[in-house]
Write a protein that holds these residues in place. Structure first.
Motif, mmCIF file in Angstrom:
data_model
loop_
_atom_site.group_PDB
_atom_site.id
_atom_site.type_symbol
_atom_site.label_atom_id
_atom_site.label_comp_id
_atom_site.label_asym_id
_atom_site.label_seq_id
_atom_site.Cartn_x
_atom_site.Cartn_y
_atom_site.Cartn_z
ATOM 1 N N ASP A 131 117.865 100.587 153.374
ATOM 2 C CA ASP A 131 116.935 99.149 152.861
ATOM 3 C C ASP A 131 117.734 98.005 151.709
ATOM 4 O OD1 ASP A 131 115.647 100.733 154.194
ATOM 5 O OD2 ASP A 131 113.753 101.262 152.343
ATOM 6 N N TYR A 132 118.631 97.896 151.070
ATOM 7 C CA TYR A 132 119.558 96.702 150.012
ATOM 8 C C TYR A 132 120.177 96.023 150.888
ATOM 9 C CZ TYR A 132 122.805 101.302 148.976
ATOM 10 O OH TYR A 132 123.773 101.749 149.022
ATOM 11 N N TYR A 133 120.466 96.245 152.134
ATOM 12 C CA TYR A 133 121.956 95.616 152.759
ATOM 13 C C TYR A 133 120.990 94.327 152.590
ATOM 14 C CZ TYR A 133 125.141 99.060 152.774
ATOM 15 O OH TYR A 133 125.516 100.637 153.219
ATOM 16 N N THR A 134 121.550 92.747 152.436
ATOM 17 C CA THR A 134 121.187 91.643 152.483
ATOM 18 C C THR A 134 121.556 90.525 153.760
ATOM 19 O OG1 THR A 134 122.490 90.857 150.838
ATOM 20 C CG2 THR A 134 120.094 91.438 150.442
ATOM 21 N N ASP A 135 123.311 90.756 153.615
ATOM 22 C CA ASP A 135 123.968 89.918 154.321
ATOM 23 C C ASP A 135 125.247 90.802 156.184
ATOM 24 O OD1 ASP A 135 123.707 86.681 153.149
ATOM 25 O OD2 ASP A 135 122.926 88.696 152.091
ATOM 26 N N THR A 136 126.363 90.634 154.983
ATOM 27 C CA THR A 136 127.256 91.612 156.030
ATOM 28 C C THR A 136 126.838 92.904 156.049
ATOM 29 O OG1 THR A 136 128.761 91.383 153.520
ATOM 30 C CG2 THR A 136 129.527 89.927 156.516
ATOM 31 N N VAL A 137 127.229 93.566 157.212
ATOM 32 C CA VAL A 137 127.221 95.282 157.322
ATOM 33 C C VAL A 137 128.788 95.627 158.261
ATOM 34 C CG1 VAL A 137 124.688 96.307 156.617
ATOM 35 C CG2 VAL A 137 125.119 95.228 158.641
ATOM 36 N N PHE A 138 128.844 96.473 157.428
ATOM 37 C CA PHE A 138 130.021 96.600 158.665
ATOM 38 C C PHE A 138 130.593 98.394 158.776
ATOM 39 C CE2 PHE A 138 132.027 97.441 154.636
ATOM 40 C CZ PHE A 138 132.332 96.526 153.788
ATOM 41 N N GLU A 139 131.505 98.944 159.227
ATOM 42 C CA GLU A 139 131.256 100.518 159.773
ATOM 43 C C GLU A 139 133.136 100.253 159.817
ATOM 44 O OE1 GLU A 139 128.143 102.105 162.240
ATOM 45 O OE2 GLU A 139 126.797 101.668 160.133
ATOM 46 N N ALA A 140 133.388 101.464 160.107
ATOM 47 C CA ALA A 140 134.761 101.403 160.184
ATOM 48 C C ALA A 140 134.790 103.181 160.691
ATOM 49 C CB ALA A 140 135.642 101.749 158.970
#
Lengths: 443, 443
Positions: B280-289
């Motif tokens: 829930d807590y992400y507000t802007d960038t999200v990324f995964e390798a």
């Protein structure tokens, strides 16, 4: 304003400075243990409760002293309270492992005790276990690892001593006074607490375990047998009752002190029949390391352990002799702080790459990443601050050198390196920057 | 035969070989993070349950996914399931800490999930958190740390890519389709599972969140926007609806890719609006390798993270922007194994000190301890074996050199050094033993 949250009662957060100190201490322990051929092992933080509570391990009464809970399938679990039992479980269920087995661990443990100053419900231990050998040299080896760690940390025989005793000597003795089999462990636990309760209380508790009233003083006399092993062993032989168990213990102690002499550890070691240890599973040697002043113990033990020849069988394994010890990081840190021996954890000098204007940030980041690739710790402004603010930030962080990247310098393929201590600035060619900075921070 | 005990369901023992491999990987991560100015932190293994379940943190529904229990005073506790929340708690309750704060951690975590192949209820994560900066360079920095760790471990842009997306772009988009505020997070969780469920199921779930039936395909189209950031950003600008939130997200993404270019990381990075992340807590960038084959994702993510600008306020702190990521050691190890990049953890060659007879053990132990003091790993027989048995033990342990200590040699102040590979023996003077052996094992 929303509520703020604290770490749970009896626990604490490890902020970088303290944590780095601990890591450095653990590094030393690990390095010494590996010289002696020990290998790292780790087990889950929780175990099945029946394993923790096994008779001869923690016992059913352990439930009151640990974090006990059930998972969503009603399995009974508990947070581990020591590492000797889980490691004994591992060895019991892996009979194929070639002996001797030498393990060390750096692990978190939990006990549900009343939190006190310097005493936490969550704590860390380093320890070693030597499994599969019965010979006296094994007990000497594990003690030697402990002594060498303390030596490596700067302690010496004038500040630290290992007090060594033997469960079979104590058992043989109290049996000869009439203490019944089922009260032996209680007697050990009472002796273990002897510095924490009054003589009267001690006497009363010993009587309750079956020590006759007029023999209580004999126990006190035994607990005073402490000092040079040759002298004490001779005295013990002459004054203590003849008893097979007791004599076996004394012979074992004599052999172990002989090995400790071979290991060059004798000046760190004292024979002290007043040491009993509180845990059920010890069968032979028991020992504790203490800070000393004029050979008298100061404070609580720094590490403690002993031989536990029955524990692996308790967990369903083959009968397998074993010995080892555990050291709490908290008490050790306190002692080292007192002796001014804590390792230096101030970070290596680092570089700050400052930017004169937004335009040259590409080049600045290129320089930053080049430094980092050379394993030089380096930082850049992440908050879009003015050059002046960047310099005061570097100053407040005690960063010794700032690389100032500006357009005019860059045209000459240069940057300005500022020594933050002297305020002196010099122009450095870009292709000479790494060697120049490397030399500066190595100084 | 007594019962044997296993580690609790979903957990495992870390035996030396695996544990040493992990330690070596963690050492690399730590070393790279420290170059970037990150400092180690650790928090308690359990937290108060209301902290774990805070709205915007884990949420009340987290109770079903974690180990929840009460202590003996009925305090509600839970084993931590990530490190971002506890670190946000630390920062929230320490407003005096100068920003930016750079932390890294190597920590154990627990989730109560159905154990599957390669999926454990107890697991380890390495992660970094960069707290107190909002600028695009910060997101680029944390991604750069991750990429540099993977590079240091031997991975390259052909085998690994970071897929970067933005919650504000996704949020602006689904809002423009009519998804109400209270269904936004559900939509993200659905998108996060898109590779695990069928298109039909996905469409059905999206409709339930308020996406109109004839707009579902638009979501699918968005999730396919993936590739070179310049191309995709242009395409997004042209094809996506005009919407302030969405445009803010695109601008932020553009700035971050610009910084990633400055950091030299662009070849590792892909813009992929199909990435949403489940927390829930992400507000802007999200990324995964991910491991990639021809830029297509293979398997599960190696590390993942994003910006969480509201979380520290959730825990009662001042409003503080923050970004970071976490990496599971299990998946990383599997990938490195597949690529034949696992670090070598075979122990340094060690020495075995063998004794011809019991009589010369004092001298043998003296030699043994001398070697250990020189930080040479050395062992001696702890089981009172014959010389022949000692040599076969050394052989089975693949020890390359044995120092044979015998009375006749000792009279000449010599020992015999046996090369276990060639079988060759040579006499070495005692005072030359350390340099001779040091050179041999360094070869």
């Amino acid at each position: 304003m929303t509520k703020t949250f604290k770490p749970p009662r009896g626990t604490r957060d490890l902020m970088p400075e303290k944590y780095k100190t601990w890591q450095k201490l653990f590094d030393t322990m690990q390095e010494v243990a590996e010289r002696y051929g020990y290998q790292p092992i780790e087990t889950p933080d929780f175990e099945y409760f029946d394993m923790l509570a096994a008779k001869g391990g923690g016992g059913e009464e352990i439930k009151e002293q640990i974090y006990y809970f059930k998972d969503k399938s009603e399995r009974e679990l508990g947070l581990r309270f020591d590492m000797t039992a889980p490691i004994a479980r591992v060895v019991a269920s892996n009979p194929q492992l070639p002996k001797p087995i030498k393990y060390y661990y750096i692990s978190k443990l939990w006990r549900y005790e009343r939190p006190q100053r310097g005493r936490f419900r969550e704590f860390w231990q380093f320890g070693v276990e030597l499994i599969g050998t019965k010979e006296a040299i094994s007990d000497a080896e594990v003690i030697a690892v402990g002594v060498d760690i303390l030596k490596e940390l700067g302690l010496n025989p004038e500040t630290i001593k290992i007090f060594i005793s033997h469960r079979k000597v104590l058992e043989g003795f109290v049996k000869s006074l009439g203490v019944p089999e089922n009260k032996i462990l209680d007697t050990f636990r009472i002796i273990d607490k002897k510095e924490k309760i009054s003589r009267e209380k001690l006497a009363e508790k010993l009587r309750k375990c079956g020590v006759p009233n007029d023999e209580v003083n004999k126990v006190f006399d035994l607990l005073e047998l402490k000092g040079n092993p040759q002298v004490i062993l001779k005295e013990a032989k002459e004054t203590l009752p003849k008893n097979a168990l007791l004599e076996e213990g004394l012979r074992n102690l004599k052999a172990i002190f002989q090995e400790l002499d071979y290991y060059g550890m004798l000046k760190f070691c004292i024979l002290d029949l007043g040491i009993a240890r509180g845990l059920d599973y010890y069968t032979d040697t028991v020992f504790e390391a203490f800070e000393v002043e004029d050979t008298r113990k100061v404070g609580s033990s720094i590490f403690g352990g002993g031989r536990y020849d029955d524990l692996i069988e308790t967990y369903g394994g083959e009968s397998t002799p074993a010995t080892g010890w555990a050291m709490g990081i908290g008490r050790l840190t306190n002692l080292l702080a007192k002796k001014d021996l804590l390792p230096d954890v101030s970070a290596a000098p680092k570089i700050f790459v400052a930017t004169v204007s937004h335009k040259i940030r590409e080049k600045a980041i290129e320089i930053l990443q080049k430094l980092r690739r050379e394993k030089i710790e380096a930082d850049i402004d992440l908050k879009d601050r003015s050059l002046g603010d960047q310099l005061s930030h570097a100053d407040s962080e005690e960063i010794p050198y700032v690389v100032i990247v500006g357009q005019r310098d860059l045209k000459k393929e240069q940057v300005t390196v500022k020594d933050m201590n002297t305020g002196k600035e010099e122009k450095v060619n870009l292709d000479a920057l790494i060697p120049v900075l490397s030399e500066k921070i190595r100084e």
